[in-house]
Write a protein that holds these residues in place. Structure first.
Motif, PDB file in Angstrom:
ATOM      1  N   ASN A  17      47.102  85.398 174.619  1.00 54.65           N
ATOM      2  CA  ASN A  17      47.115  85.817 173.483  1.00 54.65           C
ATOM      3  C   ASN A  17      46.066  84.700 172.405  1.00 54.65           C
ATOM      4  N   ASP A  22      51.732  87.466 167.086  1.00 53.74           N
ATOM      5  CA  ASP A  22      52.343  88.076 168.252  1.00 53.74           C
ATOM      6  C   ASP A  22      51.418  89.135 168.846  1.00 53.74           C
ATOM      7  N   ASP A  24      51.563  92.503 171.782  1.00 51.68           N
ATOM      8  CA  ASP A  24      52.619  93.312 172.175  1.00 51.68           C
ATOM      9  C   ASP A  24      51.847  93.973 173.601  1.00 51.68           C
ATOM     10  N   THR A  25      52.261  93.734 174.740  1.00 53.88           N
ATOM     11  CA  THR A  25      51.828  93.978 175.795  1.00 53.88           C
ATOM     12  C   THR A  25      52.178  95.673 176.413  1.00 53.88           C
ATOM     13  N   ALA A  26      52.915  96.065 175.668  1.00 57.39           N
ATOM     14  CA  ALA A  26      53.491  97.611 175.893  1.00 57.39           C
ATOM     15  C   ALA A  26      52.237  98.395 176.285  1.00 57.39           C
ATOM     16  N   ASP A  66      56.381  88.961 175.148  1.00 58.38           N
ATOM     17  CA  ASP A  66      55.028  89.237 174.585  1.00 58.38           C
ATOM     18  C   ASP A  66      54.526  87.950 174.247  1.00 58.38           C
ATOM     19  N   ARG A  68      53.021  85.009 172.200  1.00 58.46           N
ATOM     20  CA  ARG A  68      52.801  84.607 170.971  1.00 58.46           C
ATOM     21  C   ARG A  68      51.365  83.793 170.906  1.00 58.46           C
ATOM     22  N   ASP A  93      44.841 101.101 172.693  1.00 59.11           N
ATOM     23  CA  ASP A  93      45.840 100.349 172.090  1.00 59.11           C
ATOM     24  C   ASP A  93      46.838 101.328 171.324  1.00 59.11           C
ATOM     25  N   ALA A  94      47.671 100.854 170.362  1.00 56.43           N
ATOM     26  CA  ALA A  94      48.739 101.574 169.798  1.00 56.43           C
ATOM     27  C   ALA A  94      48.109 102.401 168.996  1.00 56.43           C
TER      28      ALA A  94
END
Length: 108
Positions: A17, A22, A24-26, A66, A68, A93-94
């Motif tokens: 990161n 933060d 998010d690796t989802a 996740d 930081r 990505d999201a």
């Protein structure tokens, strides 16, 4: 064991990161697979898959925290894709903006 006509793809990630927020690796647990014939399908992480047998990290990326800002994590993602033709896994990505692609080969 993969379903008939499908094969597992093991991907090992090191995610650092470098932002101020933060991370998010989802998104690394799901992808869009497109075969050379144009067939496309959504693929998700195969829970219980283990890539340690092929020399990759045993940690599942989904179970790692996740990172930081300034931190990194390592882990694997196991996806199941059709095995009769080569293709491309596309990660986004999201917001569904494409980030990178991984080429797969036919296993037969």
């Amino acid at each position: 064991m993969a379903e008939s006509g499908r094969t597992f793809v093991c991907l090992e990630f090191k995610v650092e990161n470098v932002s101020d927020e933060d991370f998010d690796t989802a998104f690394l647990s799901r992808a869009r697979w497109t075969g050379e014939d144009g067939e496309t399908t959504k693929v998700d992480q195969e829970i219980g898959g283990n890539c340690a047998g092929v020399g990759l990290a045993e940690e599942n990326l989904l179970t790692e925290p996740d990172p930081r800002p300034g931190e990194f994590v390592r882990g694997t993602t196991v996806l199941e894709v059709p095995d009769g033709q080569p293709g491309v896994l596309e990660f986004a990505d999201a917001s569904e903006h494409p980030l990178f692609k991984v080429t797969t080969t036919a296993s037969r």
